[in-house]
Design a protein around this motif. Structure first.
Motif, short mmCIF file in Angstrom:
data_model
loop_
_atom_site.label_atom_id
_atom_site.label_comp_id
_atom_site.label_asym_id
_atom_site.label_seq_id
_atom_site.Cartn_x
_atom_site.Cartn_y
_atom_site.Cartn_z
N ALA A 117 -1.88 -12.37 -10.83
CA ALA A 117 -1.91 -11.79 -9.48
C ALA A 117 -0.61 -11.10 -9.12
CB ALA A 117 -2.22 -12.88 -8.46
N LEU A 118 0.45 -11.30 -9.91
CA LEU A 118 1.75 -10.71 -9.58
C LEU A 118 1.72 -9.19 -9.63
CD1 LEU A 118 4.75 -11.01 -8.93
CD2 LEU A 118 5.19 -11.25 -11.38
N ALA A 119 1.00 -8.62 -10.60
CA ALA A 119 0.96 -7.16 -10.74
C ALA A 119 0.38 -6.50 -9.49
CB ALA A 119 0.17 -6.78 -11.99
N ASP A 120 -0.72 -7.07 -8.97
CA ASP A 120 -1.32 -6.50 -7.75
C ASP A 120 -0.37 -6.60 -6.57
OD1 ASP A 120 -3.62 -5.78 -9.06
OD2 ASP A 120 -4.69 -7.64 -8.55
N PHE A 121 0.33 -7.74 -6.46
CA PHE A 121 1.29 -7.88 -5.36
C PHE A 121 2.39 -6.84 -5.45
CE2 PHE A 121 5.58 -9.37 -4.42
CZ PHE A 121 5.51 -9.43 -3.03
N LEU A 122 2.95 -6.63 -6.64
CA LEU A 122 4.04 -5.67 -6.80
C LEU A 122 3.58 -4.25 -6.46
CD1 LEU A 122 5.77 -6.96 -10.06
CD2 LEU A 122 6.69 -7.02 -7.73
N HIS A 123 2.37 -3.90 -6.88
CA HIS A 123 1.87 -2.56 -6.54
C HIS A 123 1.71 -2.41 -5.03
CE1 HIS A 123 -0.36 1.20 -6.89
NE2 HIS A 123 -1.20 0.70 -5.99
N THR A 124 1.16 -3.41 -4.40
CA THR A 124 1.01 -3.36 -2.93
C THR A 124 2.37 -3.29 -2.25
OG1 THR A 124 -1.06 -4.62 -3.05
CG2 THR A 124 0.09 -4.57 -0.92
N TYR A 125 3.31 -4.10 -2.71
CA TYR A 125 4.65 -4.14 -2.11
C TYR A 125 5.35 -2.78 -2.25
CZ TYR A 125 9.47 -5.56 -1.19
OH TYR A 125 10.74 -5.66 -0.68
N ASN A 126 5.28 -2.19 -3.42
CA ASN A 126 6.01 -0.94 -3.68
C ASN A 126 5.33 0.29 -3.09
OD1 ASN A 126 8.21 -2.04 -5.11
ND2 ASN A 126 7.02 -2.07 -7.02
N HIS A 127 4.01 0.30 -3.03
CA HIS A 127 3.29 1.53 -2.67
C HIS A 127 2.58 1.49 -1.32
CE1 HIS A 127 3.65 3.55 -6.65
NE2 HIS A 127 3.78 2.30 -7.05
N HIS A 128 2.28 0.31 -0.79
CA HIS A 128 1.44 0.25 0.40
C HIS A 128 2.01 -0.61 1.53
CE1 HIS A 128 -1.64 2.27 -1.95
NE2 HIS A 128 -1.52 1.34 -2.87
N ARG A 129 2.70 -1.67 1.21
CA ARG A 129 3.17 -2.60 2.24
C ARG A 129 4.30 -1.97 3.05
NH1 ARG A 129 7.32 -6.15 2.88
NH2 ARG A 129 6.90 -8.21 3.81
N CYS A 130 4.16 -1.96 4.37
CA CYS A 130 5.21 -1.40 5.21
C CYS A 130 6.42 -2.32 5.21
CB CYS A 130 4.70 -1.16 6.63
SG CYS A 130 4.15 -2.65 7.48
N HIS A 131 7.59 -1.73 5.20
CA HIS A 131 8.86 -2.47 5.16
C HIS A 131 9.61 -2.19 6.46
CE1 HIS A 131 12.51 -4.27 3.68
NE2 HIS A 131 11.98 -4.48 2.50
N THR A 132 10.00 -3.25 7.16
CA THR A 132 10.65 -3.06 8.46
C THR A 132 11.98 -2.33 8.34
OG1 THR A 132 11.60 -5.29 8.26
CG2 THR A 132 9.54 -5.07 9.49
N ALA A 133 12.69 -2.51 7.22
CA ALA A 133 13.97 -1.83 7.05
C ALA A 133 13.81 -0.36 6.71
CB ALA A 133 14.80 -2.52 5.96
N LEU A 134 12.57 0.07 6.41
CA LEU A 134 12.31 1.47 6.05
C LEU A 134 11.46 2.16 7.11
CD1 LEU A 134 11.45 0.93 2.26
CD2 LEU A 134 13.69 1.27 3.31
N ASN A 135 11.57 1.69 8.35
CA ASN A 135 10.80 2.27 9.46
C ASN A 135 9.30 2.20 9.22
OD1 ASN A 135 13.14 2.99 10.93
ND2 ASN A 135 13.37 4.83 9.68
N GLY A 136 8.85 1.09 8.64
CA GLY A 136 7.42 0.89 8.45
C GLY A 136 6.83 1.59 7.25
N LYS A 137 7.66 2.17 6.39
CA LYS A 137 7.16 2.86 5.21
C LYS A 137 7.35 1.99 3.97
CE LYS A 137 8.29 7.43 7.09
NZ LYS A 137 9.06 8.67 6.89
N PRO A 138 6.56 2.21 2.92
CA PRO A 138 6.71 1.42 1.69
C PRO A 138 7.92 1.89 0.89
CG PRO A 138 4.98 3.04 1.41
CD PRO A 138 5.41 3.13 2.85
N PRO A 139 8.43 1.06 -0.02
CA PRO A 139 9.61 1.43 -0.81
C PRO A 139 9.45 2.73 -1.58
CG PRO A 139 9.23 -0.92 -0.99
CD PRO A 139 8.06 -0.35 -0.24
N ILE A 140 8.24 3.02 -2.06
CA ILE A 140 8.06 4.22 -2.88
C ILE A 140 8.39 5.48 -2.09
CG2 ILE A 140 5.65 4.67 -2.30
CD1 ILE A 140 7.19 4.72 -5.84
N SER A 141 8.36 5.42 -0.75
CA SER A 141 8.65 6.59 0.06
C SER A 141 10.10 7.02 -0.04
CB SER A 141 8.30 6.30 1.53
OG SER A 141 9.14 5.28 2.06
#
Length: 327
Positions: free
Chosen positions: A293-317
């Motif tokens: 399940a780690l691979a799915d979490f990492l993809h979601t974290y990097n490409h889809h999950r909003c990050h509060t330190a990035l103004n709600g955008k995912p890291p890939i942005s």
């Protein structure tokens, strides 16, 4: 930004000005638009004085606050907060101030939350962020207990959980089955928060070196050239071979000051996210199921999950070459 009950937006103010410019009385236009004549005259006057820029919202903050708490009193409030870790309800009686006033002072100085202070010294924790991807990558290891095949006691209960532990391993310590641990090695880019993790069997130096080589290849595939790596003082990172492996790739190895994990805070915070949104997200029936399940979490974290330190955008942005459109 206009308040939620405002009758006019910037577009509405332009419409007001256009109607007045066409020769219609300000009072008639104000009635049509549901505002007072004073408000209509205000926006027309601002437009005549400042042009279109005068139609935009402006801060309502006063130019001067003569009744603001004196700077010497504010300094006393800050000293009590940082030195004795007191809250508004206790600082107020000491200085003869309302608790609400003390709270506003603490907010103004960024001291209203104890989580923002270094507890031993009382100093405000300095937040920083590197200017570009790859300038600094945080690396750390999180230790997790393995899950017996069929599920642990939290999933299936004590009796079935003990039976699963007995069936999963033949290793014993004082007649108790030893399931062991998994070690989650993680690397997080300081600027973009792009993350890479692997579940590995140990935290020895050769395992850490091999993990970093794969992590470096991951960052390279995303157009990131790593310049520095920051780690704690774990034995695998203190090993000379680890530093040599980084140096051979043109990367500088930096270690945090002992007993100061805050310095490596971005990967420490990522570890907490790993626990909340992957490791303990649901009851897994085996260690392999959790690892898969780690691979799915990492993809979601990097490409889809909003990050509060990035103004709600995912890291890939924040990655320079996210879609591979240039080299």
């Amino acid at each position: 930004m206009s308040h939620r009950n405002a009758r006019l937006t910037v577009f509405g103010r332009r419409l007001l000005v256009e109607r007045v410019r066409s020769g219609r009385p300000v009072a008639h236009v104000a009635a049509e638009m549901g505002i007072s004549r004073a408000t209509a005259h205000k926006w027309v006057r601002r437009w005549r004085t400042e042009g279109d820029a005068g139609l935009h919202d402006r801060s309502s903050k006063p130019h001067a606050t003569p009744h603001r708490t004196p700077a010497t009193v504010e300094a006393q409030v800050c000293r009590l907060r940082t030195g004795r870790k007191l809250g508004p309800a206790r600082i107020g009686p000491i200085l003869g101030l309302p608790a609400s006033t003390v709270h506003r002072i603490l907010v103004r100085h960024g001291l209203n939350r104890l989580a923002w202070l270094d507890r031993p010294t009382g100093q405000a924790i300095r937040r920083y962020e590197r200017a570009r991807p790859g300038e600094l990558v945080h690396v750390d290891i999180k230790k997790l207990g393995n899950i017996p095949d069929g599920g642990g006691w939290r999933t299936v209960g004590r009796t079935a959980g003990d039976r699963n532990r007995q069936a999963t391993t033949t290793e014993r310590k004082n007649s108790t089955p030893v399931i062991g641990y998994s070690f989650i090695h993680s690397a997080v880019d300081d600027h973009s928060r792009l993350a890479y993790s692997e579940v590995l069997p140990d935290e020895r130096q050769h395992t850490a070196i091999a993990f970093w080589q794969r992590a470096n290849a991951f960052f390279t595939d995303h157009g990131i050239t790593v310049e520095r790596v920051l780690t704690d003082n774990g034995s695998c990172y203190k090993a000379k071979q680890f530093t040599r492996a980084l140096t051979a790739a043109g990367i500088t190895h930096k270690k945090i000051r002992p007993y100061r994990p805050q310095t490596n805070g971005k990967v420490e915070r990522f570890n907490r996210t790993l626990l909340d949104e992957w490791a303990y997200l649901r009851p897994y029936r085996s260690n392999d199921e959790r690892t898969a399940a780690l691979a799915d979490f990492l993809h979601t974290y990097n490409h889809h999950r909003c990050h509060t330190a990035l103004n709600g955008k995912p890291p890939i942005s924040r990655v320079n070459n996210a879609t591979g459109q240039y080299t």
